[in-house]
Design a protein around this motif. Structure first.
Motif, PDB file in Angstrom:
ATOM      1  N   LYS A   1       0.844  -1.335  -0.037  1.00 27.44           N
ATOM      2  CA  LYS A   1      -0.004   0.059  -0.035  1.00 27.44           C
ATOM      3  C   LYS A   1       0.942   1.262  -0.032  1.00 27.44           C
ATOM      4  O   LYS A   1       0.306   2.267  -0.382  1.00 27.44           O
ATOM      5  CB  LYS A   1      -1.000  -0.096   1.209  1.00 27.44           C
ATOM      6  CG  LYS A   1      -2.238  -0.610   1.104  1.00 27.44           C
ATOM      7  CD  LYS A   1      -3.095  -0.677   2.292  1.00 27.44           C
ATOM      8  CE  LYS A   1      -4.388  -1.327   1.842  1.00 27.44           C
ATOM      9  NZ  LYS A   1      -4.876  -1.137   3.194  1.00 27.44           N
ATOM     10  N   THR A   2       2.173   1.303   0.454  1.00 29.70           N
ATOM     11  CA  THR A   2       3.074   2.446   0.273  1.00 29.70           C
ATOM     12  C   THR A   2       3.512   2.432  -0.970  1.00 29.70           C
ATOM     13  O   THR A   2       4.116   3.433  -1.272  1.00 29.70           O
ATOM     14  CB  THR A   2       4.236   2.296   1.383  1.00 29.70           C
ATOM     15  OG1 THR A   2       4.848   1.030   0.762  1.00 29.70           O
ATOM     16  CG2 THR A   2       3.857   2.068   2.662  1.00 29.70           C
ATOM     17  N   ARG A   3       3.382   1.688  -2.015  1.00 25.25           N
ATOM     18  CA  ARG A   3       3.887   2.015  -3.289  1.00 25.25           C
ATOM     19  C   ARG A   3       2.861   2.559  -4.262  1.00 25.25           C
ATOM     20  O   ARG A   3       1.626   2.497  -3.925  1.00 25.25           O
ATOM     21  CB  ARG A   3       4.062   0.636  -3.928  1.00 25.25           C
ATOM     22  CG  ARG A   3       4.795  -0.483  -3.239  1.00 25.25           C
ATOM     23  CD  ARG A   3       6.377   0.058  -2.960  1.00 25.25           C
ATOM     24  NE  ARG A   3       7.134  -0.793  -2.415  1.00 25.25           N
ATOM     25  CZ  ARG A   3       7.660  -0.617  -1.261  1.00 25.25           C
ATOM     26  NH1 ARG A   3       7.872   0.880  -1.102  1.00 25.25           N
ATOM     27  NH2 ARG A   3       8.426  -1.410  -0.407  1.00 25.25           N
ATOM     28  N   THR A   4       3.312   3.519  -5.243  1.00 22.99           N
ATOM     29  CA  THR A   4       2.574   4.333  -6.203  1.00 22.99           C
ATOM     30  C   THR A   4       2.050   3.253  -7.081  1.00 22.99           C
ATOM     31  O   THR A   4       0.696   3.381  -7.541  1.00 22.99           O
ATOM     32  CB  THR A   4       3.161   5.062  -6.813  1.00 22.99           C
ATOM     33  OG1 THR A   4       4.440   4.595  -7.537  1.00 22.99           O
ATOM     34  CG2 THR A   4       3.825   6.374  -5.989  1.00 22.99           C
ATOM     35  N   ASP A   5       2.334   2.061  -7.347  1.00 25.97           N
ATOM     36  CA  ASP A   5       1.716   1.195  -8.519  1.00 25.97           C
ATOM     37  C   ASP A   5       2.059  -0.276  -7.921  1.00 25.97           C
ATOM     38  O   ASP A   5       3.045  -0.919  -8.333  1.00 25.97           O
ATOM     39  CB  ASP A   5       2.198   1.319  -9.961  1.00 25.97           C
ATOM     40  CG  ASP A   5       1.561   0.289 -10.967  1.00 25.97           C
ATOM     41  OD1 ASP A   5       0.814  -0.285 -10.533  1.00 25.97           O
ATOM     42  OD2 ASP A   5       2.430   0.476 -11.818  1.00 25.97           O
ATOM     43  N   ALA A   6       1.167  -0.730  -7.137  1.00 29.36           N
ATOM     44  CA  ALA A   6       1.468  -2.025  -6.440  1.00 29.36           C
ATOM     45  C   ALA A   6       0.521  -3.213  -7.087  1.00 29.36           C
ATOM     46  O   ALA A   6      -0.556  -2.744  -7.803  1.00 29.36           O
ATOM     47  CB  ALA A   6       1.417  -2.449  -4.944  1.00 29.36           C
TER      48      ALA A   6
END
Ligand SMILES: NC(=O)c1ccc[n+]([C@@H]2O[C@H](COP(=O)([O-])OP(=O)(O)OC[C@H]3O[C@@H](n4cnc5c(N)ncnc54)[C@H](OP(=O)(O)O)[C@@H]3O)[C@@H](O)[C@H]2O)c1
Length: 261
Positions: free
Chosen positions: A118-123
């Motif tokens: 959830k901390t990634r911009t595109d997971a």
């Protein structure tokens, strides 16, 4: 495409090896996991510096904890590990292990890794299902239950995360040429005229789905048509499978071993 940092479960299996190779060739970094430490290390050496091995049993809490600790940099999880046990349900002694490996463990591993994703911009989370996650098939009752569950989990989680940066995708191979399929299964598939893909074909579909982000991929024609017919007209597919039942039961009784699709 942007290089991703991926955790791939079932990396030492047929589809896993081909997928690991295809992902590394596409420029991604891959953490390979499975229970066989030697096989993992050997694969990591073959794949070079973009691959790293972490052995773990996804069915144990300690295994999933170890993966969560090793995977704080990932942006993609591919839930590919799976088992099967072809045979009649009366004789199936692997209900718990199949449901745990194919459904409960990927759900819990996903839950453990969601805070990082959830901390990634595109997971991405990619769940490897099966044609048999959409079509109830004799001889595969427990496997079907596990893959139907995985498909439902994927769809619900994708909708729950629709307002986040995490996309959840489902890929359903048909029969694929790997060790999960015993000689009994292969002979039955031949007699039934079922098509079999190479692991490389499935790996290419996984890389392609990762690139374009499509939510659902059903591999193989006419299987993807049968999936739709079964959803709309299940009795039509049921009648057709009833005609195949004597053949399936003959193999199921003769094999009573392990294999899958
Ligand atoms: N081949 C087919 O016909 C087919 C068709 C449709 C869908 N699928 C699905 O595709 C996926 C890959 O299948 P495959 O054909 O590549 O099977 P495979 O060759 O038997 O590989 C299975 C992989 O799962 C790993 N695994 C099993 N239990 C595990 C556990 N408890 N913890 C960690 N890893 C575990 C195995 O590694 P270790 O044993 O070393 O742990 C192995 O790497 C599965 O989800 C399968 O259901 C396969």
């Amino acid at each position: 495409m942007t290089a991703r940092h991926i955790l791939l479960t079932g990396a030492t299996g047929g589809i896993g090896r081909a997928t690991a190779r295809a992902l590394v060739d596409a420029g991604h970094r891959v953490i390979l996991t499975g229970r066989n430490e030697n096989a993992l290390q050997q694969l990591a050496r073959q794949l070079g510096e973009r691959a790293r091995a972490v052995s773990a049993d996804i069915c144990s809490a300690s295994g999933r904890d170890a993966l969560a600790k090793a995977c704080h940099e990932i942006d993609t999880l591919i839930n590919n590990a799976g088992i099967n046990d072809f045979g009649l349900f009366d004789d199936c002694h692997s209900v718990e292990s199949q449901i745990t490996t194919n459904l409960v463990a990927p759900m819990l591993l996903t839950q453990a890794l969601l805070p990082v994703l959830k901390t990634r911009t595109d997971a991405r989370i990619i769940n490897i299902g099966s044609t048999l996650g959409s079509i109830g098939y004799p001889g595969y009752t427990t496997y079907c239950a596990s893959k139907f569950g995985l498909r439902g989990f994927t769809e619900a989680l994708e909708r729950e995360l629709a307002d986040t940066s995490v996309r959840v995708q489902y890929i359903a191979p048909r029969a694929t040429d790997t060790d999960i399929n015993t000689d009994t299964i292969r002979q039955m598939n031949n007699e039934l005229g079922s098509h079999t893909d190479s692991a490389e074909t499935v790996a290419a579909s996984i890389v392609s789905a990762l690139e374009d982000g499509r939510p659902r991929t059903y591999i193989g024609w006419p299987e993807k048509l049968f999936v739709r017919i079964n959803a709309l007209l299940p009795d039509v597919v049921g009648s057709s499978l009833k005609k195949q039942l004597p053949i399936i039961k003959r193999y199921a009784r003769s094999g009573q071993s392990h294999g899958s699709r």
